[in-house]
Design an enzyme around this catalytic site. Structure first.
Site, mmCIF file in Angstrom:
data_model
loop_
_atom_site.group_PDB
_atom_site.id
_atom_site.type_symbol
_atom_site.label_atom_id
_atom_site.label_comp_id
_atom_site.label_asym_id
_atom_site.label_seq_id
_atom_site.Cartn_x
_atom_site.Cartn_y
_atom_site.Cartn_z
ATOM 1 N N GLU A 590 -10.646 -2.813 -57.476
ATOM 2 C CA GLU A 590 -11.306 -3.995 -57.973
ATOM 3 C C GLU A 590 -10.861 -5.055 -56.823
ATOM 4 O O GLU A 590 -11.805 -5.896 -56.432
ATOM 5 C CB GLU A 590 -10.381 -4.395 -58.956
ATOM 6 N N GLU A 610 -7.784 2.893 -65.006
ATOM 7 C CA GLU A 610 -7.351 2.413 -66.063
ATOM 8 C C GLU A 610 -7.394 2.967 -67.422
ATOM 9 O O GLU A 610 -6.414 2.800 -68.277
ATOM 10 C CB GLU A 610 -8.074 0.922 -66.275
#
Length: 779
Positions: A590, A610
């Site tokens: 990210e 995640e």
């Protein structure tokens, strides 16, 4: 005359090596023609089955194999040497990778010479045949355009290529070929003299013979010997494991070939003949990790319960037995690389290390200057070609030059016939108490690495232009010394934030340090380069801190903090560039998604993982992946692609695959040569700064097509698993992109989704399991 560019490559020989070389040339962006001998068939397609099968095997192996992504296969066409030889006329480089027989190779060369373009370079991947023999009787034009390019298996992952040329070789063609191998194929090019085995195989095979025979002389078992070799910094396989990997049946052929080509007085001859045990193993069909029976010095079986049970060969009675417990030797209690202690240990392990190390370093020294130009060429060849942790002269330095030289004299005195004669330059270095390497101040007052030359002085280690090491960037005092990072001022235009922790988890502290570095760059109107000096760029959120914040109620602030910082990076008025070697996972990806440019090492592994801890990307990862995917594959497939990628926590196994999956945007590039990563990233940062460019933040994005799978995880049971619950939440989140204005609202949607998921017991179970075992929980 225009500079020769290598754009079209032909590889003749579709075996393991030839196919691997073809794949790496295609990974490098070249259009590749892969040929092999014609098989039976009614037409050219059927007669090209050998090469076609090789390409199919590489595709089936996926992105961990020879091809960095499935799309690369589109650059490879296949054929055979009867129907498609005329197509060689269109090539810039032709690589021969066929059987190691001089007569067969030369017959092929004569056919190539009839059709190749005048500028086309031709090379052989031979590992044993001298260049001068290959060129006998060939035309002048062919001789000018022919070299040896010796790759190592597997060509994608082994970074060494050895070049052998002659005084006749075209300088322009040689330079173009070296440049393509370096910059496009990612290889470290080592120049070798035209001597048997070149550098790596000459010394590597010698080490394998010495280590095997000295282990047997000391009556060590297989595991004991391999453990000591690993402690010395040799490959993790050890010596017996490497014999298995190379092929028990192949090694005698290699040693016999080298022995035939080397003079009788060469120290290799003392160990050239393999012991009788090797012949017996070959007769039994025990060829190592190849063939029908996968057994050699080691064998993998299963016990009655179905558990794997590794066995080792008893070198006395040739029977397999379970791996024995290691003896209580002081040498076996040492850590890898503890070489000074190892060579002074008075037990069998220490004796074995002394015998092997002294002979290997002495033999390496004898190869200069006949085989290699300098000690760094030999050390580099052994690190990259045989996966040694240290080259032979680095081993001498690690032990201590004085300690090693005394050891060498003692070992030579005990068995002088088994040693290479001490090289005069090494004898002089011993008398002068000089190590192989040192760091000296250059004319620009920069500290640079120097190597001992053969006249007793030190000379700078020459690097190709554009190669930058961390040691070049981190001299002097850091501008800011953080707990998990250091900020360096490279010049008035560029700062570098070095992420210096082992895994660089994005804790609150590291986010603070990132923000401080960004603030410094903006205040000074300087570009900012973010890179890691370790094997992991960034491994995502700090999981322990995440769990603590979950309990204390601070999780929302933590997620918002990351979102706001990454948005600030993206909107920064100065360029922010990331250089990624190794892994970037979760929040690390990210972070990359918000930089103005990402420079990836070819083998970088990226993934939004995640789901393994029960949540979804919450720092803009979902919306960025949707944006990238809509541009890559269209608005109708973007949500489906993102759902399948995120729910499976998919990780790319190359930079090219990371780009294809959308983990980075079109504002990214790949450094095929890992040594060029920092230099390439610095050049991009300087260029963006000079142009005054940052990148417009994504805003106008199309409405995407909603996706509804037939079943979540294919489950039909009444009880919903946590994985099903996670996938339902993820799908609901992603399908919000089918509404107008979705991009601007997505940060809040990601946040809300993660706050709900984090409170689930299944999410907590995943986090605890990963922290305690290092493995994801499937619940």
């Amino acid at each position: 005359m225009a500079e020769l560019q290598i754009r079209r490559v032909a590889v003749i020989g579709a075996g393991v090596m030839g196919a691997g070389i073809a794949a790496q040339a295609a990974n490098a962006g070249a259009q590749v023609l892969l040929l092999d001998r014609a098989s039976e068939g009614a037409n050219p397609v059927e007669r090209s089955q050998i090469a076609a099968d090789a390409l199919a095997r590489m595709l089936n192996a996926g992105s961990r194999g020879a091809l960095m992504s499935a799309e690369v296969a589109d650059r490879i066409s296949v054929g055979n040497t009867e129907d498609h030889l005329a197509e060689l006329a269109d090539q810039d480089w032709i690589v021969e990778a066929i059987v190691e027989r001089l007569d067969i190779k030369q017959a092929l060369y004569r056919k190539i010479d009839q059709v190749r373009a005048p500028h086309c370079m031709v090379s052989s991947n031979t590992s044993t045949l001298p260049l001068r023999h290959l060129l006998e009787g060939m035309s002048e034009g062919f001789r000018k355009h022919f070299v040896v390019t010796h790759f190592f298996n597997p060509p994608r992952y082994m970074r060494l290529v050895e070049f052998v040329s002659t005084d006749e070789t075209s300088p322009e063609g040689l330079a173009a070929l070296k440049s393509f191998n370096d910059k496009a194929m990612g290889k470290t090019v080592i120049t070798c003299a035209d001597r048997p085995g070149f550098i790596a195989n000459r010394l590597g095979v010698y080490w394998m013979q010495v280590a095997l025979q000295e282990a047997m002389a000391l009556e060590l078992d297989v595991r004991q010997a391999d453990q000591i070799m690993q402690l010395c910094g040799f490959p993790k396989t050890g010596v017996f494991g490497l014999w298995d990997l190379c092929g028990i049946d192949l090694m005698p052929e290699v040693t016999t070939s080298l022995s035939r080509l080397l003079p009788e007085e060469d120290a290799f001859q003392r160990y050239a003949k393999s012991p009788d045990i090797i012949s017996t193993m070959i007769e039994n069909g025990w060829h190592g990790r190849k063939g029908r029976v996968l057994q050699g010095f080691y064998r993998q079986t299963q016990d009655e319960a179905g558990n794997k049970q590794p066995l080792q060969l008893n070198l006395g009675n040739l029977e397999y037995q379970p791996l024995a417990d290691l003896p209580d030797w002081s040498s076996l209690k040492l850590k890898p690389g503890a070489l000074p202690a190892l060579v002074q240990t008075e037990d069998k392990g220490g004796e074995y290390a002394r015998r092997v190390l002294s002979r290997v370093v002495a033999y390496a020294a004898s190869l200069l200057p006949d085989v290699a130009e300098d000690i760094d060429a030999i050390d580099t060849a052994m690190r990259l070609g045989y996966n040694w942790r240290f080259g032979p002269f680095e081993l001498r330095d690690k032990i201590g030059a004085g300690t090693f030289d005394a050891l060498l004299k003692k070992e030579q005195k005990g068995d002088p016939d088994s040693f290479a004669e001490t090289a005069p330059w090494l004898q002089q270095a011993s008398e002068d108490h000089k190590s192989g390497y040192c760091t000296l101040e250059g004319v620009d007052h920069q500290l640079t690495s120097h190597q001992l030359n053969l006249t007793g002085g030190y000379q700078p280690i020459q690097r190709a232009e554009g190669i930058v090491h961390w040691s070049d960037l981190t001299q002097g005092q850091a501008l800011i010394e953080g707990q998990f990072s250091r900020l360096w001022q490279l010049d008035d235009e560029l700062l570098c934030l070095e992420l210096s922790a082992r895994i660089n988890a994005l804790s609150t502290t590291l986010l603070d340090e990132l923000e401080a570095a960004l603030g410094q760059a903006i205040e000074g109107n300087q570009a900012l380069l973010i890179a890691s000096s370790g094997a992991v760029f960034a491994a995502g959120a700090d999981l322990k801190e995440f769990m603590q914040l979950r309990e204390s109620g601070g999780l929302e602030d933590y997620i918002r903090r990351g979102q706001q910082l990454f948005q600030r990076i993206e909107a920064s008025p100065v360029p922010v560039v990331a250089a990624v070697a190794g892994k970037a996972l979760g929040g690390g990806v990210e972070l990359l998604m918000h930089c103005h440019h990402v420079q990836l090492a070819a083998e970088a592994q990226l993934g939004l993982v995640e789901a393994q801890v029960g949540i979804v990307p919450g720092w803009g990862g979902c919306k960025k992946l949707l944006a990238h995917s809509s541009r890559l594959m269209g608005a109708d497939r973007a949500i489906e692609h993102c759902f399948n990628t995120l729910r499976s926590a998919r990780v790319s196994y190359s930079a090219l695959e990371a780009q294809a999956l959308g983990f980075v945007s079109e504002r990214s590039d790949v450094s095929m040569n890992a040594d060029r990563l920092l230099g390439d990233a610095i050049a991009v940062a300087r260029s963006l700064k000079a142009k005054g460019e940052t990148v417009t933040v994504d805003s106008e994005l199309p409405v995407l097509t909603a996706f509804q799978p037939e079943a979540i995880s294919g489950q039909t049971s009444e009880q919903t698993t946590y994985q099903e619950h996670l996938e339902q939440s993820l799908l609901c989140l992603l399908n919000q992109a089918s509404s107008e204005g979705w991009y601007q609202a997505f940060d809040e949607l990601e946040l809300a989704t993660d706050l709900k998921l984090a409170q689930q017991e299944g999410c907590l179970a995943r986090m605890l399991h990963l922290l305690s075992t290092g493995k994801p929980l499937q619940n």
